[in-house]
Design a protein around this motif. Structure first.
Motif, mmCIF file in Angstrom:
data_model
loop_
_atom_site.group_PDB
_atom_site.id
_atom_site.type_symbol
_atom_site.label_atom_id
_atom_site.label_comp_id
_atom_site.label_asym_id
_atom_site.label_seq_id
_atom_site.Cartn_x
_atom_site.Cartn_y
_atom_site.Cartn_z
ATOM 1 N N VAL A 13 0.831 -1.104 -0.050
ATOM 2 C CA VAL A 13 -0.080 0.083 -0.096
ATOM 3 C C VAL A 13 0.850 1.168 -0.105
ATOM 4 O O VAL A 13 0.663 2.129 -0.738
ATOM 5 N N VAL A 14 1.753 1.299 0.795
ATOM 6 C CA VAL A 14 2.910 2.376 1.022
ATOM 7 C C VAL A 14 3.470 2.607 -0.320
ATOM 8 O O VAL A 14 3.730 3.972 -0.947
ATOM 9 N N VAL A 15 3.774 1.663 -1.123
ATOM 10 C CA VAL A 15 4.750 1.669 -2.214
ATOM 11 C C VAL A 15 3.599 2.454 -3.305
ATOM 12 O O VAL A 15 3.924 3.191 -4.231
ATOM 13 N N ALA A 16 2.474 1.938 -3.268
ATOM 14 C CA ALA A 16 1.465 2.397 -4.164
ATOM 15 C C ALA A 16 0.900 3.520 -4.346
ATOM 16 O O ALA A 16 0.507 4.369 -5.154
ATOM 17 N N ALA A 17 1.331 4.190 -3.155
ATOM 18 C CA ALA A 17 0.785 5.462 -2.673
ATOM 19 C C ALA A 17 1.719 6.648 -3.504
ATOM 20 O O ALA A 17 1.364 7.615 -4.118
ATOM 21 N N ASP A 18 2.843 6.453 -3.771
ATOM 22 C CA ASP A 18 3.830 7.130 -4.442
ATOM 23 C C ASP A 18 3.943 8.619 -3.840
ATOM 24 O O ASP A 18 3.990 8.633 -2.772
ATOM 25 N N ARG A 19 3.655 9.516 -4.810
ATOM 26 C CA ARG A 19 3.452 10.928 -4.334
ATOM 27 C C ARG A 19 2.159 11.506 -4.090
ATOM 28 O O ARG A 19 1.849 12.860 -4.027
ATOM 29 N N ARG A 20 1.052 10.554 -4.160
ATOM 30 C CA ARG A 20 -0.344 11.157 -4.131
ATOM 31 C C ARG A 20 -0.590 11.675 -2.760
ATOM 32 O O ARG A 20 -0.191 11.131 -1.708
ATOM 33 N N PHE A 149 -10.426 3.858 -7.467
ATOM 34 C CA PHE A 149 -9.599 3.478 -6.471
ATOM 35 C C PHE A 149 -8.052 3.559 -6.960
ATOM 36 O O PHE A 149 -7.864 3.392 -8.226
ATOM 37 N N ASP A 150 -7.078 3.940 -6.173
ATOM 38 C CA ASP A 150 -5.610 3.722 -6.423
ATOM 39 C C ASP A 150 -5.122 2.324 -6.401
ATOM 40 O O ASP A 150 -4.160 1.948 -7.060
ATOM 41 N N LEU A 151 -5.542 1.435 -5.776
ATOM 42 C CA LEU A 151 -5.162 0.327 -5.418
ATOM 43 C C LEU A 151 -6.423 -0.858 -5.237
ATOM 44 O O LEU A 151 -7.143 -0.187 -4.005
ATOM 45 N N THR A 152 -6.390 -1.828 -5.468
ATOM 46 C CA THR A 152 -7.471 -2.547 -5.384
ATOM 47 C C THR A 152 -6.910 -3.905 -4.652
ATOM 48 O O THR A 152 -6.064 -4.524 -5.154
ATOM 49 N N VAL A 153 -7.469 -4.476 -3.574
ATOM 50 C CA VAL A 153 -7.063 -5.566 -2.820
ATOM 51 C C VAL A 153 -8.394 -6.517 -2.617
ATOM 52 O O VAL A 153 -9.528 -6.207 -2.240
ATOM 53 N N PHE A 154 -8.126 -7.777 -2.922
ATOM 54 C CA PHE A 154 -9.248 -8.816 -2.863
ATOM 55 C C PHE A 154 -8.883 -9.782 -1.662
ATOM 56 O O PHE A 154 -8.038 -10.541 -1.894
ATOM 57 N N LEU A 155 -9.664 -9.758 -0.776
ATOM 58 C CA LEU A 155 -9.506 -10.938 0.328
ATOM 59 C C LEU A 155 -10.175 -12.157 0.111
ATOM 60 O O LEU A 155 -11.623 -12.133 -0.066
ATOM 61 N N THR A 156 -9.829 -13.492 0.033
ATOM 62 C CA THR A 156 -10.334 -14.564 -0.473
ATOM 63 C C THR A 156 -10.226 -15.588 0.309
ATOM 64 O O THR A 156 -9.365 -15.572 1.332
ATOM 65 N N ALA A 157 -11.090 -16.506 0.299
ATOM 66 C CA ALA A 157 -11.186 -17.941 1.099
ATOM 67 C C ALA A 157 -11.836 -18.817 0.358
ATOM 68 O O ALA A 157 -12.727 -18.598 -0.467
ATOM 69 N N PRO A 158 -11.552 -20.061 0.500
ATOM 70 C CA PRO A 158 -12.170 -21.255 0.015
ATOM 71 C C PRO A 158 -13.846 -20.953 0.188
ATOM 72 O O PRO A 158 -14.188 -20.674 1.391
ATOM 73 N N MET A 159 -14.794 -21.669 -0.580
ATOM 74 C CA MET A 159 -16.114 -21.464 -0.489
ATOM 75 C C MET A 159 -16.462 -22.372 0.838
ATOM 76 O O MET A 159 -17.590 -21.909 1.462
#
Length: 216
Positions: A13-20, A149-159
């Protein structure tokens, strides 16, 4: 797309922030995956590292119970059509503009209702973690969120894991096993299946505790 364990998400997340000046991170995933826990943990890590951070849950845009009763959708509460999607999108757009402090509604599980004066995202807050089931859903109107969104995160698990967690939620409310399975099977589990099958691919996939990583 990359797959990472939760402990490495802070650096990503911090790296994706860059100079924003303002960074909006989507944390999506099916119900029962642990999005709220992950979002709170990440916000705390960002704060500890010296950054300003806030969590904005999508749950603050549940339609109220009277409206759901009038529409005959009370038993589907939590499905995409039981949210004020347009209102939620407008809020994220306001956060994107970053013109000033933004009031954010919150969902109170104890009273099963929305508090309109839930919290405030300060104009100086740099990292805004938007959390919810349908942030990456590839259907209108939800698909309008992706460019915000600047960065998208998907939290997943088996059904299989999600099913047991969703049943456990109803058991914790005092229902017997059979009733809990019926309630989860009638709404929560179909919602989870929709998120897993109907979401766009995220920038980052995070495995839920005890779950294998896979693409949504």
């Amino acid at each position: 797309m990359s797959a990472i364990p939760p402990r490495d998400l802070l650096d990503t997340v911090v790296v994706a922030a860059d100079r924003r000046a303002r960074v909006i991170v989507a944390i999506a995933g099916p119900p029962g995956a642990g999005k709220s826990t992950l979002s709170s943990s990440l916000a705390q890590q960002l704060t500890t590292a010296g950054h300003s951070a806030a969590v904005v849950p999508m749950d603050g845009f549940h339609l109220d119970n009277d409206t759901l009763d009038r529409l005959g959708m009370r038993d589907r509460k939590g499905a995409p059509e039981t949210f004020n999607a347009d209102g939620f999108i407008a809020l994220v757009e306001q956060l994107r503009i970053n013109a000033g402090d933004v009031a954010v509604p919150e969902f109170d599980r104890a009273s099963d209702s929305v508090r309109t004066k839930g919290g405030v995202v300060s104009k100086d807050c740099r990292f805004v973690l938007v959390e919810g089931n349908y942030l990456l859903l590839d259907d209108e109107p939800w698909s309008r969120l992706r460019p915000l969104f600047d960065l998208t995160v998907f939290l997943t698990a088996p059904m299989t894991d999600l099913r047991e967690r969703l049943i456990a939620r109803w058991l914790e409310h005092g229902y017997d096993r059979r009733t809990a399975e019926e309630k989860a099977g009638g709404n929560d589990i179909p919602n989870a299946q929709l998120v897993l099958s109907g979401s766009r691919t995220a920038d980052v996939i995070v495995q839920s505790a005890g779950a294998a990583v896979h693409s949504p």
